[in-house]
Design an enzyme around this catalytic site. Structure first.
Site, PDB file in Angstrom:
ATOM      1  CG  ASP A 153      -2.652   6.251   0.121  1.00 45.15           C
ATOM      2  OD1 ASP A 153      -3.519   6.117  -0.762  1.00 45.15           O
ATOM      3  OD2 ASP A 153      -2.753   5.743   1.254  1.00 45.15           O
ATOM      4  CG  ASP A 160      -1.116   3.771   4.700  1.00 46.93           C
ATOM      5  OD1 ASP A 160      -1.362   4.181   3.541  1.00 46.93           O
ATOM      6  OD2 ASP A 160      -1.897   3.950   5.650  1.00 46.93           O
ATOM      7  CG  HIS A 200      -9.382   1.062   5.776  1.00 47.39           C
ATOM      8  ND1 HIS A 200      -9.446   2.254   6.477  1.00 47.39           N
ATOM      9  CD2 HIS A 200      -8.222   1.109   5.068  1.00 47.39           C
ATOM     10  CE1 HIS A 200      -8.380   2.984   6.188  1.00 47.39           C
ATOM     11  NE2 HIS A 200      -7.610   2.319   5.347  1.00 47.39           N
ATOM     12  CG  HIS A 210     -10.881   4.710   3.290  1.00 46.21           C
ATOM     13  ND1 HIS A 210     -10.992   5.884   3.987  1.00 46.21           N
ATOM     14  CD2 HIS A 210      -9.571   4.401   3.275  1.00 46.21           C
ATOM     15  CE1 HIS A 210      -9.789   6.272   4.387  1.00 46.21           C
ATOM     16  NE2 HIS A 210      -8.902   5.394   3.964  1.00 46.21           N
ATOM     17  CD  GLU A 229      -6.934   2.972   1.358  1.00 49.33           C
ATOM     18  OE1 GLU A 229      -6.391   3.937   0.787  1.00 49.33           O
ATOM     19  OE2 GLU A 229      -6.656   2.638   2.518  1.00 49.33           O
ATOM     20  CG  HIS A 288      -3.028  -0.229   4.550  1.00 41.25           C
ATOM     21  ND1 HIS A 288      -3.996  -0.735   3.723  1.00 41.25           N
ATOM     22  CD2 HIS A 288      -3.466   1.007   4.894  1.00 41.25           C
ATOM     23  CE1 HIS A 288      -4.962   0.147   3.565  1.00 41.25           C
ATOM     24  NE2 HIS A 288      -4.676   1.219   4.266  1.00 41.25           N
ATOM     25  CG  HIS A 312      -2.118   0.862   1.074  1.00 37.78           C
ATOM     26  ND1 HIS A 312      -3.278   0.416   0.492  1.00 37.78           N
ATOM     27  CD2 HIS A 312      -2.343   2.151   1.387  1.00 37.78           C
ATOM     28  CE1 HIS A 312      -4.170   1.381   0.478  1.00 37.78           C
ATOM     29  NE2 HIS A 312      -3.625   2.464   1.009  1.00 37.78           N
TER      30      HIS A 312
HETATM   31 ZN   LIG Z   1      -5.843   3.035   4.333  1.00 37.24          ZN
END
Ligand SMILES: [Zn+2]
Ligand SMILES: *[C@@H]1O[C@H](CO)[C@@H](O)[C@H](O)[C@H]1NC(C)=O
Ligand SMILES: *[C@@H]1O[C@H](CO)[C@@H](O)[C@H](O)[C@H]1NC(C)=O
Ligand SMILES: *[C@@H]1O[C@H](CO)[C@@H](O)[C@H](O)[C@H]1NC(C)=O
Ligand SMILES: *[C@@H]1O[C@H](CO)[C@@H](O)[C@H](O)[C@H]1NC(C)=O
Ligand SMILES: *[C@@H]1O[C@H](CO)[C@@H](O)[C@H](O)[C@H]1NC(C)=O
Ligand SMILES: *[C@@H]1O[C@H](CO)[C@@H](O)[C@H](O)[C@H]1NC(C)=O
Ligand SMILES: *[C@@H]1O[C@H](CO)[C@@H](O)[C@H](O)[C@H]1NC(C)=O
Length: 426
Positions: free
Chosen positions: A61, A336, A244, A197, A170, A265, A59
Protein backbone atom coordinates in the site's frame (compact mmCIF):
# COMPACT_ATOMS: atom_id res chain seq x y z
CA UNK A 1 73.58 -30.29 -27.16
CA UNK A 2 73.95 -27.30 -24.91
CA UNK A 3 70.90 -25.05 -24.67
CA UNK A 4 71.20 -21.44 -25.67
CA UNK A 5 70.37 -18.72 -23.17
CA UNK A 6 67.20 -17.94 -25.16
CA UNK A 7 66.05 -21.57 -25.04
CA UNK A 8 66.69 -21.66 -21.28
CA UNK A 9 64.50 -18.57 -20.77
CA UNK A 10 61.66 -20.14 -22.79
CA UNK A 11 61.81 -23.42 -20.85
CA UNK A 12 61.98 -21.46 -17.59
CA UNK A 13 58.90 -19.45 -18.55
CA UNK A 14 56.96 -22.57 -19.50
CA UNK A 15 57.87 -24.23 -16.19
CA UNK A 16 56.81 -21.11 -14.26
CA UNK A 17 53.45 -21.03 -16.04
CA UNK A 18 52.89 -24.73 -15.39
CA UNK A 19 53.72 -24.32 -11.69
CA UNK A 20 51.48 -21.24 -11.29
CA UNK A 21 48.74 -23.13 -13.12
CA UNK A 22 49.08 -26.06 -10.73
CA UNK A 23 48.98 -23.81 -7.65
CA UNK A 24 45.93 -21.92 -8.91
CA UNK A 25 44.22 -25.15 -9.90
CA UNK A 26 44.82 -26.78 -6.52
CA UNK A 27 43.70 -23.65 -4.62
CA UNK A 28 40.48 -23.35 -6.62
CA UNK A 29 39.93 -27.09 -6.27
CA UNK A 30 40.28 -26.88 -2.50
CA UNK A 31 37.96 -23.86 -2.35
CA UNK A 32 35.29 -25.55 -4.46
CA UNK A 33 35.70 -28.77 -2.48
CA UNK A 34 35.32 -26.86 0.75
CA UNK A 35 32.20 -25.11 -0.57
CA UNK A 36 30.69 -28.46 -1.44
CA UNK A 37 31.48 -30.03 1.88
CA UNK A 38 30.25 -27.07 3.99
CA UNK A 39 26.49 -26.79 3.49
CA UNK A 40 25.17 -23.29 2.94
CA UNK A 41 23.32 -21.71 5.83
CA UNK A 42 19.60 -21.24 5.37
CA UNK A 43 20.27 -17.50 5.02
CA UNK A 44 22.73 -18.15 2.18
CA UNK A 45 20.27 -20.52 0.52
CA UNK A 46 17.49 -17.93 0.79
CA UNK A 47 19.76 -15.31 -0.77
CA UNK A 48 20.60 -17.59 -3.69
CA UNK A 49 17.00 -18.61 -4.33
CA UNK A 50 15.86 -14.98 -4.32
CA UNK A 51 18.72 -14.00 -6.65
CA UNK A 52 17.52 -16.43 -9.29
CA UNK A 53 13.73 -16.48 -8.81
CA UNK A 54 11.38 -13.53 -8.45
CA UNK A 55 9.64 -12.96 -5.16
CA UNK A 56 6.33 -11.37 -6.16
CA UNK A 57 4.33 -9.95 -3.27
CA UNK A 58 0.55 -9.72 -3.69
CA UNK A 59 -0.17 -6.48 -1.86
CA UNK A 60 1.68 -3.29 -0.91
CA UNK A 61 0.00 0.00 0.00
CA UNK A 62 2.84 2.45 -0.63
CA UNK A 63 0.61 4.42 -3.01
CA UNK A 64 -2.02 4.79 -0.29
CA UNK A 65 0.62 5.90 2.23
CA UNK A 66 1.76 8.57 -0.22
CA UNK A 67 -1.82 9.74 -0.75
CA UNK A 68 -2.61 9.82 2.96
CA UNK A 69 0.61 11.54 4.04
CA UNK A 70 1.96 13.47 1.09
CA UNK A 71 -1.18 14.28 -0.95
CA UNK A 72 0.41 12.38 -3.84
CA UNK A 73 3.25 14.91 -4.14
CA UNK A 74 6.35 12.92 -4.99
CA UNK A 75 8.51 15.42 -6.85
CA UNK A 76 10.29 16.25 -3.60
CA UNK A 77 9.94 12.85 -1.99
CA UNK A 78 13.00 10.59 -1.88
CA UNK A 79 12.02 6.96 -2.35
CA UNK A 80 15.60 6.04 -1.55
CA UNK A 81 14.89 6.87 2.06
CA UNK A 82 11.31 6.90 3.27
CA UNK A 83 12.29 6.49 6.92
CA UNK A 84 13.21 10.17 7.11
CA UNK A 85 9.60 11.32 6.77
CA UNK A 86 7.15 11.33 9.66
CA UNK A 87 3.84 9.72 8.74
CA UNK A 88 0.48 9.87 10.46
CA UNK A 89 0.55 6.75 12.59
CA UNK A 90 4.18 7.40 13.65
CA UNK A 91 5.47 4.19 12.11
CA UNK A 92 7.59 5.23 9.13
CA UNK A 93 6.87 3.72 5.75
CA UNK A 94 7.65 0.01 5.44
CA UNK A 95 8.72 0.47 1.85
CA UNK A 96 11.54 2.24 0.05
CA UNK A 97 14.06 1.35 -2.62
CA UNK A 98 17.00 0.25 -0.43
CA UNK A 99 14.75 -1.97 1.65
CA UNK A 100 13.03 -3.46 -1.41
CA UNK A 101 16.50 -4.31 -2.72
CA UNK A 102 17.63 -5.71 0.61
CA UNK A 103 14.44 -7.80 0.72
CA UNK A 104 15.28 -9.02 -2.81
CA UNK A 105 11.77 -8.17 -3.96
CA UNK A 106 11.46 -9.17 -7.61
CA UNK A 107 7.90 -8.08 -8.29
CA UNK A 108 5.16 -6.23 -6.47
CA UNK A 109 1.45 -5.90 -6.96
CA UNK A 110 1.09 -2.24 -5.96
CA UNK A 111 -2.28 -1.71 -4.39
CA UNK A 112 -4.42 0.90 -6.10
CA UNK A 113 -6.67 1.80 -3.18
CA UNK A 114 -8.73 4.58 -1.67
CA UNK A 115 -11.11 4.17 1.22
CA UNK A 116 -14.81 3.46 1.11
CA UNK A 117 -15.77 7.06 1.85
CA UNK A 118 -15.36 7.71 -1.89
CA UNK A 119 -18.00 5.11 -2.77
CA UNK A 120 -20.79 6.68 -4.79
CA UNK A 121 -18.92 9.99 -4.96
CA UNK A 122 -15.42 10.25 -6.43
CA UNK A 123 -14.33 6.62 -6.12
CA UNK A 124 -13.30 6.26 -9.76
CA UNK A 125 -11.49 9.62 -9.71
CA UNK A 126 -9.57 8.70 -6.57
CA UNK A 127 -8.54 5.30 -7.93
CA UNK A 128 -7.34 6.93 -11.14
CA UNK A 129 -5.24 9.31 -9.03
CA UNK A 130 -3.63 6.27 -7.41
CA UNK A 131 -2.79 4.79 -10.81
CA UNK A 132 -1.25 8.12 -11.76
CA UNK A 133 0.91 8.19 -8.64
CA UNK A 134 2.23 4.70 -9.34
CA UNK A 135 2.88 5.60 -12.99
CA UNK A 136 4.87 8.63 -11.84
CA UNK A 137 6.86 6.62 -9.28
CA UNK A 138 7.78 4.06 -11.93
CA UNK A 139 8.80 6.84 -14.33
CA UNK A 140 10.80 8.75 -11.71
CA UNK A 141 12.74 5.62 -10.71
CA UNK A 142 12.76 3.85 -14.06
CA UNK A 143 16.07 2.17 -13.30
CA UNK A 144 14.44 0.46 -10.29
CA UNK A 145 10.84 -0.23 -11.31
CA UNK A 146 9.42 -1.64 -14.52
CA UNK A 147 5.73 -1.89 -15.25
CA UNK A 148 4.51 -5.44 -15.91
CA UNK A 149 1.10 -6.63 -17.08
CA UNK A 150 1.79 -10.28 -17.92
CA UNK A 151 3.77 -13.14 -16.41
CA UNK A 152 6.23 -12.77 -19.28
CA UNK A 153 6.72 -9.07 -18.55
CA UNK A 154 7.38 -9.92 -14.89
CA UNK A 155 10.15 -12.28 -15.98
CA UNK A 156 11.59 -9.65 -18.34
CA UNK A 157 11.67 -7.01 -15.60
CA UNK A 158 13.29 -9.49 -13.21
CA UNK A 159 16.04 -10.39 -15.68
CA UNK A 160 16.66 -6.67 -16.21
CA UNK A 161 17.12 -6.48 -12.40
CA UNK A 162 14.17 -4.14 -12.03
CA UNK A 163 11.23 -4.64 -9.70
CA UNK A 164 8.30 -5.81 -11.81
CA UNK A 165 5.48 -3.44 -10.95
CA UNK A 166 1.92 -4.70 -11.25
CA UNK A 167 -1.30 -2.92 -10.35
CA UNK A 168 -4.17 -4.36 -8.31
CA UNK A 169 -7.32 -2.34 -7.66
CA UNK A 170 -8.35 -2.92 -4.05
CA UNK A 171 -12.07 -2.45 -3.85
CA UNK A 172 -14.83 -2.95 -6.41
CA UNK A 173 -16.16 0.49 -5.48
CA UNK A 174 -13.50 1.73 -7.94
CA UNK A 175 -15.65 0.86 -10.93
CA UNK A 176 -18.93 2.35 -9.60
CA UNK A 177 -20.82 -0.66 -11.03
CA UNK A 178 -19.72 0.09 -14.61
CA UNK A 179 -18.36 -2.51 -17.04
CA UNK A 180 -16.82 0.37 -19.01
CA UNK A 181 -14.72 1.52 -16.07
CA UNK A 182 -13.69 -2.08 -15.36
CA UNK A 183 -12.41 -2.44 -18.93
CA UNK A 184 -10.61 0.91 -18.80
CA UNK A 185 -8.81 -0.13 -15.61
CA UNK A 186 -7.63 -3.21 -17.48
CA UNK A 187 -6.31 -0.96 -20.25
CA UNK A 188 -4.44 1.10 -17.67
CA UNK A 189 -2.60 -2.05 -16.64
CA UNK A 190 -4.67 -3.22 -13.67
CA UNK A 191 -4.35 -6.99 -13.39
CA UNK A 192 -6.41 -7.78 -10.33
CA UNK A 193 -9.44 -6.32 -8.66
CA UNK A 194 -10.35 -7.07 -5.06
CA UNK A 195 -14.13 -7.34 -5.37
CA UNK A 196 -14.75 -5.41 -2.16
CA UNK A 197 -12.82 -3.51 0.46
CA UNK A 198 -14.44 -3.11 3.88
CA UNK A 199 -17.71 -1.94 2.36
CA UNK A 200 -20.27 -3.71 0.25
CA UNK A 201 -20.60 -2.80 -3.37
CA UNK A 202 -24.12 -3.00 -4.81
CA UNK A 203 -23.08 -6.35 -6.28
CA UNK A 204 -20.83 -8.10 -3.71
CA UNK A 205 -20.67 -8.42 0.08
CA UNK A 206 -17.57 -7.71 2.13
CA UNK A 207 -16.23 -9.72 5.05
CA UNK A 208 -17.74 -7.60 7.84
CA UNK A 209 -21.21 -8.96 7.10
CA UNK A 210 -19.88 -12.22 8.60
CA UNK A 211 -19.12 -10.62 11.96
CA UNK A 212 -21.15 -11.83 14.89
CA UNK A 213 -24.23 -9.58 15.24
CA UNK A 214 -23.47 -7.61 12.06
CA UNK A 215 -26.30 -5.27 11.12
CA UNK A 216 -24.93 -4.42 7.68
CA UNK A 217 -27.31 -4.64 4.75
CA UNK A 218 -26.48 -7.82 2.83
CA UNK A 219 -26.70 -8.90 -0.79
CA UNK A 220 -26.06 -12.47 0.40
CA UNK A 221 -22.86 -12.88 -1.56
CA UNK A 222 -22.52 -12.03 -5.22
CA UNK A 223 -25.55 -10.65 -7.09
CA UNK A 224 -26.44 -11.50 -10.69
CA UNK A 225 -24.73 -8.27 -11.75
CA UNK A 226 -21.70 -9.31 -9.66
CA UNK A 227 -21.56 -12.60 -11.57
CA UNK A 228 -21.36 -10.64 -14.82
CA UNK A 229 -18.50 -8.57 -13.38
CA UNK A 230 -16.59 -11.77 -12.55
CA UNK A 231 -17.22 -13.23 -16.02
CA UNK A 232 -16.08 -9.96 -17.62
CA UNK A 233 -12.91 -10.08 -15.52
CA UNK A 234 -12.30 -13.65 -16.73
CA UNK A 235 -12.81 -12.48 -20.30
CA UNK A 236 -10.41 -9.59 -19.86
CA UNK A 237 -7.78 -11.61 -17.98
CA UNK A 238 -8.05 -9.58 -14.80
CA UNK A 239 -7.54 -11.73 -11.71
CA UNK A 240 -10.47 -11.88 -9.30
CA UNK A 241 -9.18 -11.11 -5.79
CA UNK A 242 -11.31 -12.46 -2.93
CA UNK A 243 -9.44 -10.89 0.00
CA UNK A 244 -11.89 -8.69 1.97
CA UNK A 245 -14.92 -10.48 0.49
CA UNK A 246 -17.58 -12.21 2.61
CA UNK A 247 -17.56 -15.97 2.82
CA UNK A 248 -20.66 -16.24 0.63
CA UNK A 249 -19.07 -13.94 -1.97
CA UNK A 250 -16.02 -16.22 -2.02
CA UNK A 251 -18.19 -19.31 -2.45
CA UNK A 252 -20.32 -17.71 -5.16
CA UNK A 253 -17.27 -16.56 -7.12
CA UNK A 254 -15.54 -19.92 -6.82
CA UNK A 255 -18.69 -21.55 -8.19
CA UNK A 256 -18.84 -19.49 -11.38
CA UNK A 257 -15.33 -18.25 -12.22
CA UNK A 258 -13.75 -19.76 -15.31
CA UNK A 259 -10.24 -18.80 -14.19
CA UNK A 260 -8.17 -19.36 -11.05
CA UNK A 261 -8.80 -16.68 -8.41
CA UNK A 262 -6.43 -15.08 -5.93
CA UNK A 263 -6.50 -13.92 -2.35
CA UNK A 264 -3.95 -11.09 -2.50
CA UNK A 265 -3.59 -10.74 1.29
CA UNK A 266 -5.41 -13.17 3.61
CA UNK A 267 -4.42 -15.82 6.13
CA UNK A 268 -5.92 -18.91 7.80
CA UNK A 269 -9.22 -18.60 9.63
CA UNK A 270 -8.74 -21.81 11.57
CA UNK A 271 -5.60 -20.33 13.19
CA UNK A 272 -7.15 -16.90 13.75
CA UNK A 273 -10.91 -16.53 13.68
CA UNK A 274 -11.18 -13.25 11.78
CA UNK A 275 -13.56 -12.57 8.91
CA UNK A 276 -10.63 -11.37 6.75
CA UNK A 277 -9.11 -14.85 6.84
CA UNK A 278 -10.02 -17.86 4.71
CA UNK A 279 -11.98 -20.75 6.17
CA UNK A 280 -10.88 -24.34 5.54
CA UNK A 281 -13.91 -25.26 3.42
CA UNK A 282 -13.19 -22.28 1.15
CA UNK A 283 -9.53 -23.36 0.98
CA UNK A 284 -10.75 -26.70 -0.39
CA UNK A 285 -12.58 -24.82 -3.14
CA UNK A 286 -9.45 -22.77 -3.92
CA UNK A 287 -7.53 -26.02 -4.35
CA UNK A 288 -10.11 -27.25 -6.89
CA UNK A 289 -10.04 -23.88 -8.63
CA UNK A 290 -6.19 -24.00 -8.78
CA UNK A 291 -6.15 -20.46 -7.46
CA UNK A 292 -3.79 -18.99 -4.87
CA UNK A 293 -3.89 -17.68 -1.31
CA UNK A 294 -1.16 -15.09 -0.75
CA UNK A 295 -0.63 -15.20 3.00
CA UNK A 296 -0.64 -11.84 4.73
CA UNK A 297 1.47 -10.70 7.69
CA UNK A 298 -0.98 -8.32 9.43
CA UNK A 299 -0.63 -9.21 13.14
CA UNK A 300 -4.34 -8.99 13.79
CA UNK A 301 -4.98 -11.70 11.16
CA UNK A 302 -2.02 -13.79 12.32
CA UNK A 303 -2.23 -13.86 16.12
CA UNK A 304 -5.78 -12.57 16.68
CA UNK A 305 -4.28 -10.93 19.75
CA UNK A 306 -4.07 -7.14 20.00
CA UNK A 307 -1.14 -7.26 22.43
CA UNK A 308 0.93 -9.79 20.50
CA UNK A 309 2.20 -8.91 17.02
CA UNK A 310 3.69 -12.38 16.61
CA UNK A 311 6.84 -13.38 14.77
CA UNK A 312 7.96 -15.08 11.60
CA UNK A 313 7.08 -18.35 13.35
CA UNK A 314 3.41 -17.38 13.56
CA UNK A 315 3.31 -16.33 9.91
CA UNK A 316 4.95 -19.64 8.93
CA UNK A 317 2.23 -21.50 10.86
CA UNK A 318 -0.40 -19.86 8.63
CA UNK A 319 1.62 -20.70 5.51
CA UNK A 320 1.96 -24.32 6.63
CA UNK A 321 -1.71 -24.65 7.49
CA UNK A 322 -2.87 -23.26 4.16
CA UNK A 323 -0.31 -25.31 2.29
CA UNK A 324 -1.57 -28.46 3.96
CA UNK A 325 -5.06 -27.83 2.54
CA UNK A 326 -4.56 -26.16 -0.84
CA UNK A 327 -1.22 -27.78 -1.68
CA UNK A 328 2.16 -26.39 -2.62
CA UNK A 329 0.92 -24.96 -5.94
CA UNK A 330 -1.66 -22.61 -4.45
CA UNK A 331 0.21 -20.49 -1.89
CA UNK A 332 1.95 -17.15 -2.11
CA UNK A 333 2.88 -14.08 -0.07
CA UNK A 334 0.95 -10.83 0.30
CA UNK A 335 2.57 -8.85 3.10
CA UNK A 336 0.27 -5.79 3.02
CA UNK A 337 3.20 -3.55 3.93
CA UNK A 338 2.18 0.09 4.38
CA UNK A 339 -1.42 -1.06 4.59
CA UNK A 340 -0.93 -2.11 8.21
CA UNK A 341 0.26 -0.08 11.17
CA UNK A 342 1.82 -3.02 13.00
CA UNK A 343 4.04 -5.81 11.73
CA UNK A 344 5.25 -9.08 13.23
CA UNK A 345 8.67 -9.09 14.87
CA UNK A 346 11.36 -10.04 12.30
CA UNK A 347 9.05 -8.97 9.47
CA UNK A 348 9.10 -5.23 10.16
CA UNK A 349 9.35 -4.04 6.57
CA UNK A 350 9.95 -5.10 2.97
CA UNK A 351 13.61 -5.85 3.67
CA UNK A 352 12.66 -8.87 5.77
CA UNK A 353 11.29 -11.42 3.27
CA UNK A 354 14.61 -13.35 3.31
CA UNK A 355 14.14 -13.98 7.04
CA UNK A 356 10.83 -15.70 6.37
CA UNK A 357 12.36 -17.78 3.58
CA UNK A 358 15.33 -18.75 5.76
CA UNK A 359 12.95 -19.77 8.54
CA UNK A 360 10.90 -21.97 6.19
CA UNK A 361 14.10 -23.54 4.85
CA UNK A 362 15.03 -24.45 8.40
CA UNK A 363 11.95 -26.72 8.41
CA UNK A 364 12.81 -29.97 6.69
CA UNK A 365 9.63 -30.13 4.63
CA UNK A 366 10.44 -27.01 2.56
CA UNK A 367 12.58 -27.77 -0.50
CA UNK A 368 14.08 -25.10 -2.76
CA UNK A 369 11.42 -25.90 -5.37
CA UNK A 370 8.68 -25.41 -2.79
CA UNK A 371 10.11 -22.00 -1.89
CA UNK A 372 10.32 -20.98 -5.55
CA UNK A 373 6.61 -21.76 -5.94
CA UNK A 374 5.65 -19.91 -2.78
CA UNK A 375 7.56 -16.71 -3.51
CA UNK A 376 6.44 -16.21 -7.11
CA UNK A 377 6.18 -19.37 -9.19
CA UNK A 378 2.56 -19.92 -8.24
CA UNK A 379 1.30 -16.40 -8.91
CA UNK A 380 3.03 -16.48 -12.30
CA UNK A 381 1.23 -19.74 -13.07
CA UNK A 382 -2.12 -18.22 -12.04
CA UNK A 383 -1.45 -15.13 -14.18
CA UNK A 384 -0.55 -17.27 -17.18
CA UNK A 385 -3.68 -19.36 -16.77
CA UNK A 386 -5.84 -16.23 -16.60
CA UNK A 387 -4.11 -14.86 -19.72
CA UNK A 388 -4.74 -18.13 -21.61
CA UNK A 389 -8.38 -18.43 -20.58
CA UNK A 390 -9.02 -14.78 -21.46
CA UNK A 391 -7.69 -15.41 -24.97
CA UNK A 392 -10.02 -18.37 -25.33
CA UNK A 393 -13.07 -16.53 -23.99
CA UNK A 394 -12.45 -13.56 -26.25
CA UNK A 395 -12.93 -15.83 -29.26
CA UNK A 396 -16.60 -16.32 -28.44
CA UNK A 397 -17.69 -13.80 -25.80
CA UNK A 398 -18.61 -10.20 -26.44
CA UNK A 399 -17.85 -7.47 -23.89
CA UNK A 400 -20.57 -7.15 -21.25
CA UNK A 401 -23.11 -4.42 -21.89
CA UNK A 402 -26.02 -3.09 -19.87
CA UNK A 403 -26.34 -1.31 -16.55
CA UNK A 404 -26.73 -2.40 -12.98
CA UNK A 405 -30.37 -2.35 -11.95
CA UNK A 406 -31.32 1.12 -10.80
CA UNK A 407 -32.93 -0.32 -7.64
CA UNK A 408 -29.62 -1.90 -6.63
CA UNK A 409 -27.99 1.52 -6.67
CA UNK A 410 -30.89 3.02 -4.75
CA UNK A 411 -30.77 0.40 -1.98
CA UNK A 412 -27.13 1.36 -1.41
CA UNK A 413 -27.84 5.10 -1.62
CA UNK A 414 -25.61 5.44 -4.66
CA UNK A 415 -27.76 7.57 -6.93
CA UNK A 416 -27.28 11.04 -5.41
CA UNK A 417 -24.03 11.80 -7.22
CA UNK A 418 -25.04 10.32 -10.55
CA UNK A 419 -26.91 11.67 -13.48
CA UNK A 420 -28.83 8.54 -14.43
CA UNK A 421 -29.11 9.49 -18.09
CA UNK A 422 -28.85 5.94 -19.40
CA UNK A 423 -31.81 4.69 -17.33
CA UNK A 424 -35.35 5.13 -18.64
CA UNK A 425 -37.04 8.13 -16.99
CA UNK A 426 -39.26 7.09 -14.11
ZN1 LIG B 1 -6.63 -4.79 2.33
C1 LIG C 1 17.45 8.06 6.01
O1 LIG C 1 17.28 9.31 6.63
C2 LIG C 1 17.44 9.26 8.03
C3 LIG C 1 17.08 10.63 8.59
O2 LIG C 1 17.63 11.64 7.84
C4 LIG C 1 18.86 8.85 8.36
O3 LIG C 1 19.02 8.75 9.76
C5 LIG C 1 19.12 7.48 7.74
O4 LIG C 1 20.47 7.12 7.92
C6 LIG C 1 18.83 7.51 6.26
N1 LIG C 1 18.91 6.14 5.76
C7 LIG C 1 19.51 5.85 4.62
C8 LIG C 1 19.46 4.41 4.22
O5 LIG C 1 20.06 6.67 3.93
C1 LIG D 1 -24.45 -10.73 19.96
O1 LIG D 1 -25.74 -10.42 20.40
C2 LIG D 1 -26.17 -11.25 21.46
C3 LIG D 1 -27.62 -10.92 21.75
O2 LIG D 1 -27.82 -9.54 21.85
C4 LIG D 1 -25.27 -11.01 22.67
O3 LIG D 1 -25.67 -11.86 23.73
C5 LIG D 1 -23.83 -11.33 22.29
O4 LIG D 1 -22.97 -11.02 23.34
C6 LIG D 1 -23.42 -10.55 21.06
N1 LIG D 1 -22.10 -11.03 20.63
C7 LIG D 1 -21.09 -10.23 20.32
C8 LIG D 1 -19.80 -10.88 19.92
O5 LIG D 1 -21.21 -9.01 20.34
C1 LIG E 1 -23.33 -22.87 -8.63
O1 LIG E 1 -23.92 -22.18 -9.68
C2 LIG E 1 -24.98 -22.87 -10.31
C3 LIG E 1 -25.48 -22.02 -11.45
O2 LIG E 1 -24.44 -21.50 -12.18
C4 LIG E 1 -26.08 -23.11 -9.30
O3 LIG E 1 -27.10 -23.87 -9.89
C5 LIG E 1 -25.53 -23.84 -8.10
O4 LIG E 1 -26.52 -23.94 -7.10
C6 LIG E 1 -24.33 -23.11 -7.54
N1 LIG E 1 -23.73 -23.89 -6.48
C7 LIG E 1 -23.39 -23.36 -5.32
C8 LIG E 1 -22.75 -24.30 -4.35
O5 LIG E 1 -23.55 -22.20 -5.06
C1 LIG F 1 -15.53 -17.27 15.51
O1 LIG F 1 -15.50 -16.75 16.83
C2 LIG F 1 -16.75 -16.25 17.30
C3 LIG F 1 -16.57 -15.71 18.69
O2 LIG F 1 -15.54 -14.82 18.74
C4 LIG F 1 -17.79 -17.36 17.28
O3 LIG F 1 -19.02 -16.83 17.66
C5 LIG F 1 -17.87 -17.93 15.88
O4 LIG F 1 -18.76 -19.03 15.89
C6 LIG F 1 -16.52 -18.40 15.40
N1 LIG F 1 -16.67 -18.82 14.04
C7 LIG F 1 -16.30 -20.03 13.64
C8 LIG F 1 -16.66 -20.38 12.22
O5 LIG F 1 -15.70 -20.79 14.32
C1 LIG G 1 -2.06 -12.19 23.92
O1 LIG G 1 -0.69 -11.89 23.98
C2 LIG G 1 -0.22 -11.55 25.24
C3 LIG G 1 1.20 -11.05 25.09
O2 LIG G 1 1.97 -11.98 24.39
C4 LIG G 1 -0.37 -12.76 26.16
O3 LIG G 1 0.06 -12.44 27.45
C5 LIG G 1 -1.83 -13.20 26.19
O4 LIG G 1 -1.96 -14.38 26.90
C6 LIG G 1 -2.36 -13.41 24.78
N1 LIG G 1 -3.80 -13.61 24.82
C7 LIG G 1 -4.38 -14.67 24.29
C8 LIG G 1 -5.87 -14.72 24.39
O5 LIG G 1 -3.75 -15.55 23.75
C1 LIG H 1 6.68 -28.74 8.18
O1 LIG H 1 7.29 -29.11 9.39
C2 LIG H 1 6.98 -28.25 10.46
C3 LIG H 1 7.84 -28.65 11.64
O2 LIG H 1 7.84 -30.02 11.80
C4 LIG H 1 5.49 -28.32 10.74
O3 LIG H 1 5.16 -27.46 11.82
C5 LIG H 1 4.77 -27.86 9.50
O4 LIG H 1 3.38 -27.94 9.66
C6 LIG H 1 5.18 -28.70 8.28
N1 LIG H 1 4.65 -28.09 7.09
C7 LIG H 1 3.86 -28.72 6.26
C8 LIG H 1 3.41 -27.97 5.07
O5 LIG H 1 3.49 -29.85 6.46
C1 LIG I 1 -29.40 4.78 2.88
O1 LIG I 1 -29.91 5.94 3.47
C2 LIG I 1 -31.02 5.70 4.34
C3 LIG I 1 -31.60 7.00 4.78
O2 LIG I 1 -30.61 7.94 4.99
C4 LIG I 1 -30.53 4.83 5.50
O3 LIG I 1 -31.61 4.53 6.35
C5 LIG I 1 -29.93 3.54 4.96
O4 LIG I 1 -29.38 2.77 5.99
C6 LIG I 1 -28.87 3.83 3.94
N1 LIG I 1 -28.43 2.61 3.33
C7 LIG I 1 -27.15 2.25 3.22
C8 LIG I 1 -26.87 0.95 2.56
O5 LIG I 1 -26.25 2.95 3.64
Amino acid sequence: MALTKKQLIIIGSILTIVIIGLIVGITVGIAVGRQKSTPLTVEQQAYQILEKNPLIDGHNDLAWLIRANFQNNINNLDLYNMTQYPVKNDTPSHTDIPRLRQGQVGGQFWSIYTNCKHLGKDATISFLEQIDIMNRIIAKYSDVFQMATTAEEVRQAFSAKRIASLFGVEGGQAIESSFSILRLFYQLGVRYMTLTHNCNTPWADQNQVDRVNSTLIKNNGLTEFGKKIVIEMNRLGMLVDLSHASKQTMIDVLNITQSPVIFSHSSAFSLCNHTRNVQDDVLELVKKNQGIVMITFAPIFITCNLTNVGTVVDVAAHINHIRNIVGIDSIGLGGDYDGISETPNDLEDVSKYPKLIAYLLSQENWTHDDIIKLIGGNILRVMEKNEQIAKELQKTMKPQEGLIDRKELEVHNLTQCRNLDMYPTK
